[in-house]
Design a protein around this motif. Structure first.
Motif, PDB file in Angstrom:
ATOM      1  N   ALA A   1     -10.341  -3.695 -13.874  1.00  0.00           N
ATOM      2  CA  ALA A   1     -10.518  -3.686 -12.357  1.00  0.00           C
ATOM      3  C   ALA A   1      -9.952  -4.717 -11.597  1.00  0.00           C
ATOM      4  O   ALA A   1      -8.967  -4.542 -10.860  1.00  0.00           O
ATOM      5  N   GLY A   2      -9.672  -5.948 -12.365  1.00  0.00           N
ATOM      6  CA  GLY A   2      -9.030  -7.163 -11.787  1.00  0.00           C
ATOM      7  C   GLY A   2      -7.681  -6.884 -11.858  1.00  0.00           C
ATOM      8  O   GLY A   2      -6.811  -7.257 -11.089  1.00  0.00           O
ATOM      9  N   VAL A   3      -6.934  -6.361 -13.148  1.00  0.00           N
ATOM     10  CA  VAL A   3      -5.620  -6.028 -13.272  1.00  0.00           C
ATOM     11  C   VAL A   3      -5.329  -4.950 -12.103  1.00  0.00           C
ATOM     12  O   VAL A   3      -4.291  -5.043 -11.602  1.00  0.00           O
ATOM     13  N   TRP A   4      -5.850  -4.005 -11.970  1.00  0.00           N
ATOM     14  CA  TRP A   4      -5.641  -3.093 -11.119  1.00  0.00           C
ATOM     15  C   TRP A   4      -5.360  -3.577  -9.581  1.00  0.00           C
ATOM     16  O   TRP A   4      -4.711  -3.146  -8.719  1.00  0.00           O
ATOM     17  N   MET A   5      -6.623  -4.535  -9.160  1.00  0.00           N
ATOM     18  CA  MET A   5      -6.649  -5.055  -8.069  1.00  0.00           C
ATOM     19  C   MET A   5      -5.127  -6.052  -7.793  1.00  0.00           C
ATOM     20  O   MET A   5      -4.749  -5.846  -6.578  1.00  0.00           O
ATOM     21  N   ALA A   6      -4.871  -6.601  -8.711  1.00  0.00           N
ATOM     22  CA  ALA A   6      -3.744  -7.451  -8.734  1.00  0.00           C
ATOM     23  C   ALA A   6      -2.425  -6.524  -8.635  1.00  0.00           C
ATOM     24  O   ALA A   6      -1.630  -7.090  -7.651  1.00  0.00           O
ATOM     25  N   ARG A   7      -2.268  -5.625  -9.264  1.00  0.00           N
ATOM     26  CA  ARG A   7      -1.042  -5.060  -9.133  1.00  0.00           C
ATOM     27  C   ARG A   7      -1.184  -4.061  -7.761  1.00  0.00           C
ATOM     28  O   ARG A   7      -0.157  -4.021  -7.239  1.00  0.00           O
ATOM     29  N   SER A   8      -2.306  -3.638  -7.343  1.00  0.00           N
ATOM     30  CA  SER A   8      -2.209  -2.941  -5.938  1.00  0.00           C
ATOM     31  C   SER A   8      -2.011  -4.090  -4.856  1.00  0.00           C
ATOM     32  O   SER A   8      -1.427  -3.539  -3.981  1.00  0.00           O
ATOM     33  N   GLY A   9      -2.465  -5.001  -4.835  1.00  0.00           N
ATOM     34  CA  GLY A   9      -2.277  -6.083  -3.822  1.00  0.00           C
ATOM     35  C   GLY A   9      -1.279  -7.150  -3.959  1.00  0.00           C
ATOM     36  O   GLY A   9      -1.038  -7.928  -3.211  1.00  0.00           O
ATOM     37  N   ALA A  10      -0.331  -6.886  -4.979  1.00  0.00           N
ATOM     38  CA  ALA A  10       1.004  -7.791  -4.918  1.00  0.00           C
ATOM     39  C   ALA A  10       1.831  -7.695  -4.000  1.00  0.00           C
ATOM     40  O   ALA A  10       2.458  -8.769  -3.781  1.00  0.00           O
ATOM     41  N   GLY A  11       1.842  -6.693  -3.179  1.00  0.00           N
ATOM     42  CA  GLY A  11       2.661  -6.533  -1.946  1.00  0.00           C
ATOM     43  C   GLY A  11       2.094  -6.679  -0.704  1.00  0.00           C
ATOM     44  O   GLY A  11       2.953  -7.239   0.313  1.00  0.00           O
ATOM     45  N   ASP A  12       1.006  -6.789  -0.671  1.00  0.00           N
ATOM     46  CA  ASP A  12       0.025  -6.800   0.687  1.00  0.00           C
ATOM     47  C   ASP A  12      -1.250  -7.087   0.480  1.00  0.00           C
ATOM     48  O   ASP A  12      -1.997  -6.262  -0.115  1.00  0.00           O
ATOM     49  N   PRO A  13      -1.839  -8.332   1.113  1.00  0.00           N
ATOM     50  CA  PRO A  13      -3.282  -8.656   0.695  1.00  0.00           C
ATOM     51  C   PRO A  13      -3.947  -7.695   1.588  1.00  0.00           C
ATOM     52  O   PRO A  13      -5.266  -7.458   1.357  1.00  0.00           O
ATOM     53  N   ARG A  14      -3.492  -7.079   2.561  1.00  0.00           N
ATOM     54  CA  ARG A  14      -4.271  -6.154   3.422  1.00  0.00           C
ATOM     55  C   ARG A  14      -4.727  -4.707   2.401  1.00  0.00           C
ATOM     56  O   ARG A  14      -5.983  -4.308   2.393  1.00  0.00           O
ATOM     57  N   ARG A  15      -3.693  -4.501   1.565  1.00  0.00           N
ATOM     58  CA  ARG A  15      -3.933  -3.197   0.633  1.00  0.00           C
ATOM     59  C   ARG A  15      -4.819  -3.820  -0.320  1.00  0.00           C
ATOM     60  O   ARG A  15      -5.729  -3.005  -0.784  1.00  0.00           O
ATOM     61  N   LEU A  16      -4.670  -5.007  -0.935  1.00  0.00           N
ATOM     62  CA  LEU A  16      -5.835  -5.691  -1.850  1.00  0.00           C
ATOM     63  C   LEU A  16      -7.132  -5.522  -1.316  1.00  0.00           C
ATOM     64  O   LEU A  16      -8.111  -5.323  -2.121  1.00  0.00           O
ATOM     65  N   LEU A  17      -7.372  -5.907  -0.150  1.00  0.00           N
ATOM     66  CA  LEU A  17      -8.702  -5.938   0.740  1.00  0.00           C
ATOM     67  C   LEU A  17      -9.327  -4.472   0.687  1.00  0.00           C
ATOM     68  O   LEU A  17     -10.511  -4.346   0.151  1.00  0.00           O
ATOM     69  N   ALA A  18      -8.575  -3.498   0.708  1.00  0.00           N
ATOM     70  CA  ALA A  18      -8.938  -2.217   0.583  1.00  0.00           C
ATOM     71  C   ALA A  18      -9.468  -1.672  -0.803  1.00  0.00           C
ATOM     72  O   ALA A  18     -10.175  -1.221  -1.213  1.00  0.00           O
ATOM     73  N   VAL A  19      -8.661  -2.210  -1.736  1.00  0.00           N
ATOM     74  CA  VAL A  19      -8.955  -2.059  -3.134  1.00  0.00           C
ATOM     75  C   VAL A  19      -9.986  -2.701  -3.490  1.00  0.00           C
ATOM     76  O   VAL A  19     -11.204  -2.228  -4.234  1.00  0.00           O
TER      77      VAL A  19
END
Length: 412
Positions: A79-97
Motif C-alpha cells: 500500500a505504501g508503494v502504491w501511495m508513493a507511485r500515485s502521489g509522486a506527481g501531486d500531493p493532492r492525488r496522494l491525499l485522495a489515495v
C-alpha cells in the motif's frame, strides 16, 4: 458512587497518559477488583457485564490478529508503494489515495490497523517524496475514527452498538453506508482546504520508486472473510468465527513462509488491552448503577426525527470528549437501546465522529500521537483540536443526515 467515579477517572487518566508505555490494564484490573471487594458492584453484576462484553472482546482479538498477519504478509508495504507511485506527481492525488486506503483499512481491519500499521507507512511515503506529512497524517487520524462507521468490525464501539441494536450484519452496514460516505466526503473536503499550502509542495523523490507487488492471496482471504461476516450474521452465528477463519488461514501461511512467528501472533492479540476493556466495563457499570444512568437519561432527546437523532449524536460526541468514547458508549447504549436501532446508531455516530475533536476522545487518537511523535507533524493539543473543530460539527451533521435518510429508505 464517589469511589466508582474516582476509579473511573483514574483508569481513564492512566489510559490517556500510559506512563512508561505500561498497559491500560495496570490500573483497570485493580480498579474493577476494588469495586467488587468494596461492594460497589456485586460479583454477579460484574460477571454479567464481563459475560456481555466477552464475545465482543473475542471478536476484537481476532480482528487485531488478522490485521497483524496482513502486515506480516506485506499488505501495508505494498500500500505504501502504491501511495508513493500515485502521489509522486501531486500531493493532492496522494491525499485522495491515502483516503481510499485508510477508509478501506479502517472499515475492514478496524481503526487500530489504520493508526498502528498504516500511519507509519503514510509517514514513510511522505519522507520518500519529500513533502509535508501533515495533511496525510491527519487524514489517517481522522479516518481511523470517522471512517469506522460502516461495519460492525470497524471499531470496538461498533461491536458494542451492533449487539445493542439487534441488527443483522448486512442491515447494519446498509444503514451506516450513507453516514460513512458523508463523513468521508466532509473530511476530505475540509482537510484539503485546511492543508492547501502543504498540498501545493511539489514532490521530490530521491530515487526511482519500486513497482507495486500487491499480495493477492491476502486480498482474496480478506474478501472471503468480509463475505463470511455477512454469512455468519444471516445464520445467527458470531462474525468472530469468520475473523478467526481468516486469521487461521493467514497465520498458517505466514508461519510456513516464516513471515510470522507464534510469539508475534500472540502479541498482536493485545491481551492486556482486552483485559482493560472488560474491566472498564465493570467500572462503568458500577458508576451507572449508582445514579449516572438517570442523570444521562435526562439529557437524551426522545424520538427518531432528524433533530432528535442529531441531539443524541451530539450528547454522545460531547461525552466522548469528556470521558473517552469507549466509556461513553458503555454508558449510553443501555439508555438508548430500548428506543430502537435509530438511537443506537446515532450514539455510534457521536462516539465515532466526535473523538476527532480532542486527543482524549479516543484511544486511537492517543496511539496516533505516539506514532507521529517523531515525525515532522504539528501534533499539539491546540493544533489537533483546531483541525477537529473545523471537521467534527460538519461531519456530525452530515452523518446524522445520512442516517436519517437511510432509516426512511431502508427502515430500522
Amino acid at each position: 458512587m464517589f469511589l466508582a467515579l474516582v476509579l473511573l477517572a483514574a483508569v481513564l487518566t492512566f489510559a490517556s497518559v500510559r506512563p512508561r508505555g505500561w498497559s491500560e490494564a495496570v490500573v483497570a484490573v485493580p480498579a474493577a477488583g476494588l469495586l467488587i471487594a468494596t461492594g460497589a458492584i456485586s460479583v454477579d453484576d460484574a460477571a454479567a457485564e464481563v459475560a456481555r462484553l466477552a464475545p465482543v472482546v473475542g471478536f476484537l482479538a481476532a480482528v487485531l490478529v488478522l490485521a497483524q498477519l496482513c502486515d506480516d504478509a506485506g499488505l501495508f508495504h505494498a500500500a505504501g508503494v502504491w501511495m508513493a507511485r500515485s502521489g509522486a506527481g501531486d500531493p493532492r492525488r496522494l491525499l485522495a489515495v491515502v483516503f481510499v486506503i485508510a477508509t478501506g483499512t479502517t472499515a475492514i481491519l478496524s481503526l487500530d490497523a489504520t493508526v498502528v500499521l498504516l500511519t507509519p507507512v503514510v509517514l514513510a511515503t511522505c519522507r520518500t517524496l519529500a513533502i509535508p506529512a501533515g495533511p496525510h497524517a491527519y487524514a489517517t487520524a481522522h479516518l481511523a475514527n470517522s471512517a469506522s462507521l460502516l461495519l460492525p468490525v470497524s471499531n470496538l464501539t461498533n461491536l458494542l452498538a451492533f449487539t445493542a441494536a439487534g441488527l443483522s450484519f448486512t442491515h447494519f452496514a446498509a444503514l451506516m453506508t450513507l453516514p460513512w460516505l458523508a463523513s468521508i466526503l466532509v473530511e476530505y473536503v475540509v482537510l484539503r482546504a485546511l492543508f492547501a499550502r502543504d498540498l501545493a509542495v511539489a514532490p521530490r523523490p530521491a530515487e526511482p520508486l519500486p513497482a507495486v507487488e500487491m499480495p493477492m492471496f491476502v486480498l482474496f482471504v480478506l474478501g472471503l472473510t468480509l463475505a463470511g461476516f455477512a454469512v455468519t450474521s444471516v445464520f445467527d452465528v458470531s462474525p468472530a468465527w469468520a475473523a478467526l477463519g481468516g486469521a487461521v488461514v493467514l497465520g498458517v501461511r505466514g508461519l510456513a513462509q516464516r513471515r510470522s512467528t507464534v510469539a508475534g501472533i500472540v502479541r498482536s492479540a493485545n491481551v492486556p488491552f482486552l483485559a482493560f476493556v472488560l474491566c472498564l466495563g465493570v467500572v462503568v457499570e458500577a458508576v451507572m448503577s449508582h445514579g449516572l444512568d438517570e442523570a444521562m437519561r435526562s439529557m437524551l432527546p426522545d424520538g427518531d426525527g432528524f433533530v432528535a437523532l442529531l441531539g443524541v449524536a451530539a450528547v454522545a460526541a460531547v461525552l466522548s470528549n469528556v470521558v473517552n468514547n469507549l466509556p461513553a458508549v458503555l454508558v449510553l447504549l443501555p439508555l438508548v437501546s430500548v428506543a430502537g436501532p435509530a438511537a443506537v446508531l446515532a450514539v455510534l455516530i457521536g462516539v465515532n465522529v466526535g473523538p476527532n475533536l480532542t486527543y482524549v476522545g479516543s484511544l486511537a487518537n492517543l496511539l496516533w500521537r505516539n506514532v507521529v511523535h517523531r515525525a515532522d507533524v504539528p501534533t499539539g493539543v491546540l493544533r489537533f483540536s483546531g483541525v477537529g473543530l473545523c471537521t467534527v460539527p460538519l461531519t456530525l451533521v452530515a452523518a446524522v443526515s445520512g442516517l436519517w435518510v437511510g432509516l426512511r429508505v431502508i427502515g430500522a
